[in-house]
Design a protein around this motif. Structure first.
Motif, short mmCIF file in Angstrom:
data_model
loop_
_atom_site.label_atom_id
_atom_site.label_comp_id
_atom_site.label_asym_id
_atom_site.label_seq_id
_atom_site.Cartn_x
_atom_site.Cartn_y
_atom_site.Cartn_z
N THR A 660 -8.59 40.32 11.02
CA THR A 660 -8.20 39.05 10.39
C THR A 660 -7.51 38.20 11.44
N LYS A 662 -5.51 34.82 12.32
CA LYS A 662 -4.68 33.83 11.62
C LYS A 662 -4.07 32.84 12.60
N VAL A 669 0.66 29.88 7.28
CA VAL A 669 -0.71 30.13 7.75
C VAL A 669 -1.56 28.88 7.45
N SER A 672 -7.19 30.96 8.38
CA SER A 672 -7.33 32.42 8.43
C SER A 672 -8.80 32.78 8.20
#
Lengths: 763, 250
Positions: A660, A662, A669, A672
């Motif tokens: 993942t 980000k 965030v 993402s």
């Protein structure tokens, strides 16, 4: 061939006989003249003078013969043809067939034995290719095998390279000997485009030696956005490559969301080749969802890919500037469309001396380029050409290219015709008609009445009769309906939801229309009106993408009559304008996002992923990026990319891992994306995809200048490349009498006669 | 003799010049230079409309119709609006019956002018309400019925009607500091022509401006028949322009 031939030439009437007669006659005349001269001349003098005169005459006749040397040169020239011969040297060409002979050998045998190569006028240069194009001396021996075994075949890339490179090197044609297999996974479209634009002749010879092979299927490319707005759809493209899949085998591509039920199932065809599957994933709720696409053969998973989509609500607000050039009731109606809508902020500004004429402050002027950035949509409402300055045009161009929405709204035909061929028109999706539709602007009875009451102090005496005449005469003008184009029918601008949740089409109506000549290439016409009188489709609403933004033209009145003619409960008018302005504002709805062109990311490699920080990101240095994998978190740094406003991160990946990525701004965030890395890529493609791809070669052969030959029959190269021979000749002539010493001798003879005459006392 | 004739001719010419300038100046010169608006300078087309509606008088002998007083005032106002603004107002005077919603809805602004109490049935009421809900605007002017005993009958009856048709309506009296007084022409006070001076009320329904109501008989000023002073007449025109333009843009 280049040679010189030299000849002595002369001309005289009657040729040699002519000269002889002339000489004889001359000699006779001279001799007789001296024989019978009246002067007392000695015999010696007569002989000397006769000889002298005869010699003199000889020289004159020599000159009259026009003696000369003629040189002739002839040259033979022939145009040579330069042809590139390419042989596929990939792994699939070196696999031994049933008769212990591989395709490469068959290709070379074909070239040596079955191709008539013509004479010296043909020059061949030899190349072998797999991933790259390599030049070799000839095909008398097998090209050296590449150091790396099992090379992929980048046939499409090589074709593109040939189309670019060979014309520059003065080649006339290219002969490809290949099995047509491309294992790089790229689309053949670029090669097709290059071939269709190429001036060279391309001859494909399919080498089809039968090879023992197994069935094979894999994913080649997966394209899908990782950020979407609720209520939209995400387009997904999945490319698969397969070989030897029997017709009885069930090939299926299944897409699931968050490990639940399939959201899309596609059945693929059997056989060999590349297939593309396109579908759209509907986005209904905000949040992050993980999608997984599994490719299976008879229910057995053969390849899979996973990716995430971050779903967010559409931009919550839009700022619209209505810049008005003439007073119009449309203003009131447009204002009330957004009166109850907090999401859209409407600001009205007027051109100079249109409204609030006593106030000369900034609010009456068009905003400057800095101010313009605050708006999402600028509406040029009823502006005439005089009200548009070059600064406005420049600022508007910048505004739209940066992602703003420009909306040109004017239904006054006289005003609109002035914009034909104007600089502003270049920004708009249509070309305006320099002619215009004339409309009646006054009523004869009212004009007559006005004339009467203005001509006297007490004009009220005609009031009763005028009122009686006009009381029942008014007829409601019939409104014209929008006719939606194919694109218009699909456009969200003309759609609204009913209370029951059904989608209903909105069909606006209008009264005034300004004529549009045509839509520009690349523009989309959303609606038109069928002018029955002129049997013509009149464009009403059209748009085009310009830079990151959009420009749109509505060549009708502001549609308030449509509002007035529909029930107050019907909110189509309001919905239409809301849809239109939101849609126009979307151009600037650029948010931070990661860009992964191909979601098939192979592990064990250094990976680069692009990042777009979005429109509102001011300080890029405050963005922190990290990569999460199970429990480990790796900090990444943003590097500036090649294009403006793009950055990228680099990291080493492991196979079969879920990552993942980000991006955070001030702890929040902002972008993402999750993805699954593929097992380490093994170059076994050449061993498994063995069936020649004749389909693509046949597709190439449909293009001009591209031909397909049969490897069994052979062909004569002269059929495609004809040579021509030219003969050039040159002639030169050098006169022999035209010399200085000839003239000197003649003068000498004249002097000698004078001397002889003096000597014999004749003068 | 010759000089006398010359003098008479000059005097006659000056007198004729005075008469002609007086006639045209009264209705057209609003204290500022007229701007030349070509067709290209104007917005989309629109027409003027007078609403036809029944009224109730003080006796049964009186006519039930008094909506039609002096269309010449409307026509002169149309001319002023065309001469001084970029509104593409057609030079046309129309009448729409209150019972015919389709005709009413062909006009974004309807001029209501009456002397006595409005007397409309349910259908007409619904039409009036629907017209306003669709976005239409009412310009309500009281034509003075009786200068001394009942100068604002129509004004008061319309106020009641608006309250009845639009529950929750806000009728706000505008002071001379309101934008209406300077949105086009600058006016320092409300130009009252005759009758009872109730000022001007702006009617807001669900935050939308739906009507202007006043009892000052501006319309009689627009007729420009020498009933009022020069300044009053010009101010009536100016306020007419301001009312129209403010309604268009708000």
């Amino acid at each position: 061939m280049n040679q010189w031939v030299q000849h002595f030439r002369w001309d005289f009437p009657g040729g040699g006989w002519g000269i002889a007669v002339a000489l004889a006659a001359g000699l006779l005349l001279i001799a007789l003249s001296y024989r019978y001269t009246l002067r007392k001349t000695s015999a010696n003098a007569k002989v000397a003078l006769t000889m002298l005169r005869f010699t003199f005459m000889l020289f004159i006749i020599f000159c009259l013969c026009r003696p000369r040397i003629e040189r002739e040169r002839s040259m033979k020239s022939s145009s040579k043809k330069k042809i590139a011969v390419l042989v596929d040297d990939s792994g699939s060409m070196r696999i031994k067939g049933f008769w212990k002979k591989d395709r490469l050998q068959e290709a070379m045998t074909f070239w040596r034995e079955k191709v008539k190569k013509g004479d010296d006028a043909y020059k061949y240069e030899y190349f072998s290719f797999a991933e790259k194009l390599n030049q070799c001396l000839d095909f008398n021996s097998r090209p050296k095998q590449s150091k790396i075994k099992d090379l992929n075949t980048k046939l499409y890339k090589i074709i593109s390279e040939c189309c670019n490179r060979f014309p520059a090197e003065n080649f006339d044609g290219v002969i490809y000997m290949t099995d047509g297999i491309d294992t790089s996974g790229v689309s053949p479209q670029d090669a097709v485009n290059k071939l269709s634009a190429s001036n060279l002749k391309h001859i494909f010879v399919p080498i089809c030696t039968e090879l023992p092979s197994k069935s094979y299927i894999t994913l080649r490319k997966v394209e899908a956005g990782n950020r979407a707005f609720v209520g939209t759809e995400v387009p997904v493209l999945i490319m698969t490559q397969q070989s030897n899949i029997s017709p009885t085998t069930k090939v299926e591509l299944k897409v699931t969301k968050n490990g639940g039920k399939p959201v899309a199932i596609h059945k693929l065809r059997s056989g060999s080749g590349v297939q593309s599957v396109k579908f759209r994933l509907p986005i209904r709720k905000a949040g992050v969802d993980l999608y997984k696409a599994v490719l299976s053969l008879d229910g057995k998973a053969k390849a899979e890919v996973a990716w995430s989509i971050t779903k967010s609500l559409k931009k919550e607000s839009a700022r619209i500037l209505i810049y008005q050039g003439a007073l119009d009731w449309g203003t009131r109606f447009l204002r009330y469309v957004f009166a109850d809508n907090d999401k859209i902020k409407l600001e009205l500004r007027y051109a100079s001396k249109v409204y609030d004429i006593n106030q000369r402050n900034a609010s009456t002027n068009f905003p400057d380029s800095t101010e313009l950035t605050k708006y999402d949509v600028v509406v040029l409402f009823n502006l005439n050409r005089k009200q548009i300055t070059s600064r406005m045009e420049r600022d508007l161009r910048d505004f739209v290219s940066r992602g703003g929405g420009l909306f040109f709204l004017n239904g006054n035909p006289v005003s609109v015709k002035e914009f034909a061929d104007s600089p502003l028109e270049k920004l708009l999706p249509v070309k305006f008609d320099p002619n215009y539709n004339k409309a009646i602007r006054s009523d004869a009875q009212t004009m007559d009445f006005l004339h009467r009451i203005n001509s006297t102090r007490n004009g009220t005496r005609w009031d009763t009769s005028f009122r009686q005449n006009k009381e029942f005469t008014f007829k409601v003008p019939k409104l014209k309906k929008f006719k939606l184009s194919r694109i218009g029918l699909q456009s969200p601008i003309f759609k609204r939801k009913t209370k029951l949740g059904k989608i209903k089409q909105i069909i606006p109506k209008f009264q005034d229309i300004a004529w549009v000549q045509k839509a520009k290439p690349g523009a989309n016409v959303l609606a038109y009106w069928h002018d029955k009188r002129k049997a013509k489709k009149r464009i009403l609403l059209a748009y085009q993408n310009f830079g990151k933004g959009r420009s749109m033209v509505l060549a009708t009145d502001p549609l308030w009559r449509w509002r007035m003619n529909t029930s107050s409960k019907d909110k189509s008018f309001e919905k239409f304008w809301q849809n239109l302005f939101f849609w126009l504002a979307q151009g600037q709805n650029e948010e931070a996002r990661w860009i992964i062109p191909n979601l098939l990311i192979f592990g064990g490699k250094q990976i680069e992923i692009s990042f777009v920080p979005g429109k509102n990101m001011i300080d890029i240095n405050k963005i922190k990026c990290h990569l999460e994998n199970r429990k480990t978190i790796q900090k990444l740094f943003l590097h500036p990319g090649n294009s403006k406003g793009r950055y990228f991160v680099k990291f080493a990946s492991k196979p079969n891992q879920k990552y993942t990525l980000k991006a955070q701004y001030e702890g929040k965030v902002i972008a993402s994306v999750s993805f699954l890395t593929q097992p380490q890529k093994k170059s076994k493609m050449e061993e498994v995809i063995l069936k020649p791809d004749l389909k693509i070669l046949h597709e190439f052969a449909t293009l001009p200048n591209v031909y397909l030959e049969n490897s069994q029959d052979g062909f004569d190269i002269r059929k495609y490349f004809t040579t021509k021979t030219f003969m050039l000749s040159e002639k030169e002539s050098f006169p022999l009498w035209h010399r200085w010493w000839i003239y000197l001798i003649i003068v000498g003879f004249f002097g000698a006669e004078m001397i002889i005459r003096r000597f014999f006392k004749l003068v | 003799m010759g000089d006398e004739n010359k003098m008479i001719r000059v005097i006659f010419l000056l007198f004729a010049l005075f008469l002609s300038s007086n006639i045209s100046a009264q209705s057209k010169n609003l204290g500022m230079k007229k701007r030349k608006f070509s067709e290209a300078d104007r917005g989309s087309r629109v027409s003027w409309c007078r609403l036809k509606f029944p009224v109730r008088g003080s006796s049964s002998r009186e006519s039930a119709w008094d909506w039609h007083a002096h269309p010449s005032g409307d026509v002169k106002m149309i001319q002023v609006l065309r001469d001084y603004t970029s509104i593409n107002l057609k030079q046309e005077w129309n009448v729409a019956d209150i019972t015919d919603l389709d005709k009413m809805c062909a006009f974004p602004l309807i001029f209501m002018h009456g002397q006595r109490l409005i007397n409309i049935n349910k259908k007409a009421e619904n039409n009036l309400k629907e017209y306003v809900l669709r976005g239409g605007f009412l310009l309500i002017d009281d034509c003075v019925y009786n200068k001394y005993s009942a100068p604002d009958l129509f004004f008061r009856s319309m106020m009641r009607k608006l309250y009845k048709l639009f529950p929750g309506i806000k009728l706000k009296k505008l002071t001379n500091k309101h934008k209406l007084f300077k949105c086009y022409f600058k006016l320092y006070r409300w130009p009252h022509m005759q009758g009872r001076d109730n000022g001007i009320y702006a009617a807001y329904y669900k935050k939308r401006l739906i009507a202007f109501v006043y009892s000052s008989d501006l319309h009689c000023g627009w007729v420009d028949a020498g009933w009022f002073s020069y300044t009053k007449t010009q101010n009536a025109y100016k306020m007419g322009v301001n009312l129209y333009i403010y309604a268009m843009n708000n």
